[in-house]
Design a protein around this motif. Structure first.
Motif, PDB file in Angstrom:
ATOM      1  N   VAL A   9      68.211 -12.865  77.058  1.00 16.49           N
ATOM      2  CA  VAL A   9      67.315 -12.824  75.892  1.00 16.49           C
ATOM      3  C   VAL A   9      67.715 -11.856  74.770  1.00 16.49           C
ATOM      4  CG1 VAL A   9      65.112 -12.856  74.709  1.00 16.49           C
ATOM      5  CG2 VAL A   9      65.649 -14.177  76.860  1.00 16.49           C
ATOM      6  N   ALA A  10      67.947 -10.373  75.482  1.00 17.67           N
ATOM      7  CA  ALA A  10      68.171  -9.166  74.541  1.00 17.67           C
ATOM      8  C   ALA A  10      69.415  -9.411  73.778  1.00 17.67           C
ATOM      9  CB  ALA A  10      68.045  -7.852  75.401  1.00 17.67           C
ATOM     10  N   GLN A  11      70.461  -9.952  74.669  1.00 16.95           N
ATOM     11  CA  GLN A  11      71.870  -9.928  74.069  1.00 16.95           C
ATOM     12  C   GLN A  11      72.179 -11.024  72.775  1.00 16.95           C
ATOM     13  OE1 GLN A  11      74.972  -9.277  77.524  1.00 16.95           O
ATOM     14  NE2 GLN A  11      73.224  -9.830  78.557  1.00 16.95           N
ATOM     15  N   LEU A  28      67.675   4.816  70.334  1.00 15.28           N
ATOM     16  CA  LEU A  28      66.638   4.750  69.325  1.00 15.28           C
ATOM     17  C   LEU A  28      67.293   4.812  67.854  1.00 15.28           C
ATOM     18  CD1 LEU A  28      63.900   5.771  68.387  1.00 15.28           C
ATOM     19  CD2 LEU A  28      64.610   8.321  68.838  1.00 15.28           C
ATOM     20  N   ILE A  29      68.397   5.353  67.802  1.00 11.28           N
ATOM     21  CA  ILE A  29      69.038   5.477  66.447  1.00 11.28           C
ATOM     22  C   ILE A  29      69.555   3.833  66.199  1.00 11.28           C
ATOM     23  CG2 ILE A  29      71.179   6.119  65.168  1.00 11.28           C
ATOM     24  CD1 ILE A  29      71.045   8.618  66.960  1.00 11.28           C
ATOM     25  N   GLY A  30      69.950   3.432  67.278  1.00  9.97           N
ATOM     26  CA  GLY A  30      70.641   1.841  66.969  1.00  9.97           C
ATOM     27  C   GLY A  30      69.284   0.873  66.445  1.00  9.97           C
ATOM     28  N   SER A  31      67.997   1.538  67.166  1.00  7.80           N
ATOM     29  CA  SER A  31      66.888   0.480  66.962  1.00  7.80           C
ATOM     30  C   SER A  31      66.332   0.887  65.575  1.00  7.80           C
ATOM     31  CB  SER A  31      65.746   0.676  67.914  1.00  7.80           C
ATOM     32  OG  SER A  31      65.436   1.995  67.770  1.00  7.80           O
ATOM     33  N   ILE A  32      66.315   1.894  64.956  1.00  6.66           N
ATOM     34  CA  ILE A  32      66.179   2.344  63.768  1.00  6.66           C
ATOM     35  C   ILE A  32      66.880   1.779  62.713  1.00  6.66           C
ATOM     36  CG2 ILE A  32      66.003   4.230  62.096  1.00  6.66           C
ATOM     37  CD1 ILE A  32      65.472   6.379  64.364  1.00  6.66           C
ATOM     38  N   VAL A  33      68.220   1.654  62.890  1.00  8.66           N
ATOM     39  CA  VAL A  33      68.875   0.882  61.832  1.00  8.66           C
ATOM     40  C   VAL A  33      68.628  -0.429  61.886  1.00  8.66           C
ATOM     41  CG1 VAL A  33      71.369  -0.036  61.504  1.00  8.66           C
ATOM     42  CG2 VAL A  33      70.952   2.370  62.285  1.00  8.66           C
ATOM     43  N   VAL A  34      68.331  -1.236  63.027  1.00 12.44           N
ATOM     44  CA  VAL A  34      67.970  -2.588  62.932  1.00 12.44           C
ATOM     45  C   VAL A  34      66.678  -2.872  62.418  1.00 12.44           C
ATOM     46  CG1 VAL A  34      67.951  -4.755  64.146  1.00 12.44           C
ATOM     47  CG2 VAL A  34      69.982  -3.254  64.474  1.00 12.44           C
ATOM     48  N   PHE A  35      65.713  -2.413  63.114  1.00 10.23           N
ATOM     49  CA  PHE A  35      64.294  -2.350  62.808  1.00 10.23           C
ATOM     50  C   PHE A  35      63.912  -1.929  61.552  1.00 10.23           C
ATOM     51  CE2 PHE A  35      59.929  -1.785  63.071  1.00 10.23           C
ATOM     52  CZ  PHE A  35      59.153  -2.636  63.939  1.00 10.23           C
ATOM     53  N   ASN A  36      64.128  -0.748  61.131  1.00 11.21           N
ATOM     54  CA  ASN A  36      63.763  -0.316  59.843  1.00 11.21           C
ATOM     55  C   ASN A  36      64.660  -1.100  58.363  1.00 11.21           C
ATOM     56  OD1 ASN A  36      62.107   1.232  60.934  1.00 11.21           O
ATOM     57  ND2 ASN A  36      62.776   2.975  60.451  1.00 11.21           N
ATOM     58  N   GLY A  37      66.075  -1.382  58.902  1.00 11.46           N
ATOM     59  CA  GLY A  37      66.621  -1.938  57.945  1.00 11.46           C
ATOM     60  C   GLY A  37      66.112  -3.536  57.710  1.00 11.46           C
ATOM     61  N   PHE A  68      70.053 -10.682  70.312  1.00  2.15           N
ATOM     62  CA  PHE A  68      69.844 -10.272  69.042  1.00  2.15           C
ATOM     63  C   PHE A  68      70.796  -8.929  68.709  1.00  2.15           C
ATOM     64  CE2 PHE A  68      66.010 -12.767  70.546  1.00  2.15           C
ATOM     65  CZ  PHE A  68      66.066 -13.580  69.562  1.00  2.15           C
ATOM     66  N   PRO A  69      70.648  -8.618  67.683  1.00  4.49           N
ATOM     67  CA  PRO A  69      71.633  -7.546  66.925  1.00  4.49           C
ATOM     68  C   PRO A  69      71.117  -6.082  67.597  1.00  4.49           C
ATOM     69  CG  PRO A  69      70.321  -8.376  65.145  1.00  4.49           C
ATOM     70  CD  PRO A  69      69.988  -9.136  66.292  1.00  4.49           C
ATOM     71  N   MET A  70      69.512  -5.985  68.035  1.00  2.00           N
ATOM     72  CA  MET A  70      69.060  -4.675  68.591  1.00  2.00           C
ATOM     73  C   MET A  70      69.998  -3.891  69.652  1.00  2.00           C
ATOM     74  SD  MET A  70      65.549  -3.427  68.578  1.00  2.00           S
ATOM     75  CE  MET A  70      64.875  -4.050  66.819  1.00  2.00           C
ATOM     76  N   TYR A  71      70.090  -4.815  70.444  1.00  2.00           N
ATOM     77  CA  TYR A  71      70.905  -4.280  71.663  1.00  2.00           C
ATOM     78  C   TYR A  71      72.107  -3.848  71.567  1.00  2.00           C
ATOM     79  CZ  TYR A  71      73.798  -4.674  75.882  1.00  2.00           C
ATOM     80  OH  TYR A  71      74.791  -4.442  76.807  1.00  2.00           O
ATOM     81  N   TRP A  72      72.880  -4.613  70.678  1.00  2.00           N
ATOM     82  CA  TRP A  72      74.318  -4.292  70.630  1.00  2.00           C
ATOM     83  C   TRP A  72      74.357  -3.110  69.551  1.00  2.00           C
ATOM     84  CZ3 TRP A  72      77.515  -6.735  73.502  1.00  2.00           C
ATOM     85  CH2 TRP A  72      77.154  -7.968  74.066  1.00  2.00           C
ATOM     86  N   SER A  73      73.446  -2.916  68.616  1.00  2.00           N
ATOM     87  CA  SER A  73      73.418  -1.875  67.925  1.00  2.00           C
ATOM     88  C   SER A  73      73.146  -0.550  68.611  1.00  2.00           C
ATOM     89  CB  SER A  73      72.286  -1.886  66.873  1.00  2.00           C
ATOM     90  OG  SER A  73      72.509  -0.409  66.055  1.00  2.00           O
ATOM     91  N   LEU A 119      58.910  -8.009  67.182  1.00  2.00           N
ATOM     92  CA  LEU A 119      59.878  -7.173  67.139  1.00  2.00           C
ATOM     93  C   LEU A 119      59.806  -5.906  67.866  1.00  2.00           C
ATOM     94  CD1 LEU A 119      60.459  -6.898  63.340  1.00  2.00           C
ATOM     95  CD2 LEU A 119      62.124  -7.961  64.968  1.00  2.00           C
ATOM     96  N   MET A 120      58.594  -5.518  68.170  1.00  2.00           N
ATOM     97  CA  MET A 120      58.242  -4.434  69.028  1.00  2.00           C
ATOM     98  C   MET A 120      58.568  -4.917  70.741  1.00  2.00           C
ATOM     99  SD  MET A 120      57.692  -1.641  67.624  1.00  2.00           S
ATOM    100  CE  MET A 120      57.225  -0.446  68.744  1.00  2.00           C
ATOM    101  N   GLY A 121      58.335  -6.312  70.988  1.00  2.00           N
ATOM    102  CA  GLY A 121      58.809  -6.822  72.149  1.00  2.00           C
ATOM    103  C   GLY A 121      60.428  -6.656  72.374  1.00  2.00           C
ATOM    104  N   LEU A 122      61.042  -7.040  71.309  1.00  2.00           N
ATOM    105  CA  LEU A 122      62.531  -6.861  71.311  1.00  2.00           C
ATOM    106  C   LEU A 122      62.959  -5.620  71.573  1.00  2.00           C
ATOM    107  CD1 LEU A 122      64.688  -9.075  70.884  1.00  2.00           C
ATOM    108  CD2 LEU A 122      64.786  -8.263  68.358  1.00  2.00           C
ATOM    109  N   VAL A 123      62.216  -4.657  71.107  1.00  2.00           N
ATOM    110  CA  VAL A 123      62.578  -3.193  71.190  1.00  2.00           C
ATOM    111  C   VAL A 123      62.568  -3.010  72.939  1.00  2.00           C
ATOM    112  CG1 VAL A 123      62.101  -0.752  70.860  1.00  2.00           C
ATOM    113  CG2 VAL A 123      61.953  -2.302  69.119  1.00  2.00           C
ATOM    114  N   ALA A 124      61.491  -3.352  73.537  1.00  2.00           N
ATOM    115  CA  ALA A 124      61.322  -3.098  74.647  1.00  2.00           C
ATOM    116  C   ALA A 124      62.114  -3.564  75.730  1.00  2.00           C
ATOM    117  CB  ALA A 124      59.739  -3.559  75.100  1.00  2.00           C
ATOM    118  N   ILE A 125      62.866  -4.903  75.202  1.00  2.00           N
ATOM    119  CA  ILE A 125      63.608  -5.477  76.225  1.00  2.00           C
ATOM    120  C   ILE A 125      65.181  -5.161  75.813  1.00  2.00           C
ATOM    121  CG2 ILE A 125      61.949  -7.330  76.811  1.00  2.00           C
ATOM    122  CD1 ILE A 125      63.744  -9.195  75.411  1.00  2.00           C
ATOM    123  N   SER A 126      65.406  -4.489  74.776  1.00  2.07           N
ATOM    124  CA  SER A 126      66.771  -4.275  74.581  1.00  2.07           C
ATOM    125  C   SER A 126      67.523  -3.132  75.011  1.00  2.07           C
ATOM    126  CB  SER A 126      66.838  -4.253  72.962  1.00  2.07           C
ATOM    127  OG  SER A 126      66.480  -5.656  72.410  1.00  2.07           O
ATOM    128  N   GLY A 127      66.874  -2.496  75.825  1.00  7.37           N
ATOM    129  CA  GLY A 127      67.742  -1.428  76.455  1.00  7.37           C
ATOM    130  C   GLY A 127      67.723  -0.002  75.856  1.00  7.37           C
TER     131      GLY A 127
END
Length: 283
Positions: free
Chosen positions: A204-206, A66-75, A208-213, A181-189
């Protein structure tokens, strides 16, 4: 004093002012923390559900993601949304009319965007650790990992947000961007280990940066045994740095070119045309 340095200093001051305004206005505060608060409530309700019979609950595994997704999504959205809105209301045009105004404008937006994300991360981390548990920053290695993942994630997200803000046409386009972007959150673990998804979705998830964050945050905040639920049963720090670094490099190289092109085409007539188009959509 060099004009660029002066403009950057003005931008830093502007960013601090915008941050102060952001966190002293109730509507802005609600916008900043509503989604993280809802996510924390959901995780709190899942705090007693263990994942695959392990020692960690689903909530404990999900909090770092969740913290990683906040950084990427909100950033990303911190820059995209304000650029689109400021093009609509003439703020960008006024900045263009001042010597060094565009440099100061963009420095201010980066400072405000990064600052708002950092505050959200600190709040969510502290609240999550208090009410959910399972996460900690024990040892120098964990702190170092947390820091470089956070910095690289911001560097990957902010320039891409600037690029999108420069090319998207109107608030409606920004709203439509939230769907993929919400779809990306759903598949990024983020809320469930990526290994539970089909192989093609993992691929697909790998990209984009959201999964790695999220993966990097889990490696910093979770105990070593949590590594077993990841791909290859590894935190893959080298791959995390490589992918986030690649996105950051592309963004840093491309964003200035796109932003300069946008600034050249920004004029009173273009702003009037956007307003007329918006009025036509409204009626």
């Amino acid at each position: 004093m060099n004009a660029t340095v002066h403009a950057a200093r003005v931008g830093l001051t502007r960013g601090r002012i915008e941050l102060r305004q952001l966190f002293t206005a109730a509507p802005d505060l609600i916008g900043q923390f509503l989604t993280p608060a809802i996510s924390l409530v959901v995780l709190y309700l899942l705090r007693n559900r263990e994942y695959a019979g392990g020692d960690l609950s689903i909530a404990e595994l999900a909090l770092p993601g969740l913290i990683g997704s906040i950084v990427v999504f909100n950033g990303l959205f911190a820059i995209t949304n304000v650029l689109v809105l400021d093009r609509e209301d003439g703020t960008l045009l006024r900045a263009k009319a001042v010597p060094g105004g565009m440099t100061g404008y963009f420095v201010g937006k980066v400072v405000a965007g990064a600052g708002s994300v950092l505050v959200q991360v600190v709040v969510v981390l502290l609240v999550g650790m208090a009410v959910i548990g399972g996460s900690s920053l024990e040892g120098l290695g964990a702190w170092v990992t947390f820091a470089w993942v956070l910095v690289l994630s911001l560097l990957a997200a902010l320039p891409i947000g600037a690029i999108l803000g420069a090319v998207l046409d109107g608030p409606r386009a920004t709203f439509l961007l939230t769907m993929p972007l919400m779809g990306l959150v759903a598949i990024s673990g983020i809320f469930y280990p990526l290994t539970s998804l089909p192989g093609w979705l993992q691929g697909v998830a790998q990209v984009f940066p959201m999964y790695w964050s999220g993966l990097g945050m889990r490696s910093a905040l979770l105990p070593p045994e949590a590594e077993a639920v990841e791909i290859g049963e590894s935190w893959r720090h080298l791959e995390t740095a490589a992918v986030l670094g690649a996105w950051a490099l592309v963004g840093v190289l491309v964003a200035p070119v796109v932003l300069r092109r946008m600034a050249r085409h920004e004029s009173g007539s273009s702003m009037a045309a956007r307003r007329e188009k918006a009025m036509q959509r409204a009626f």
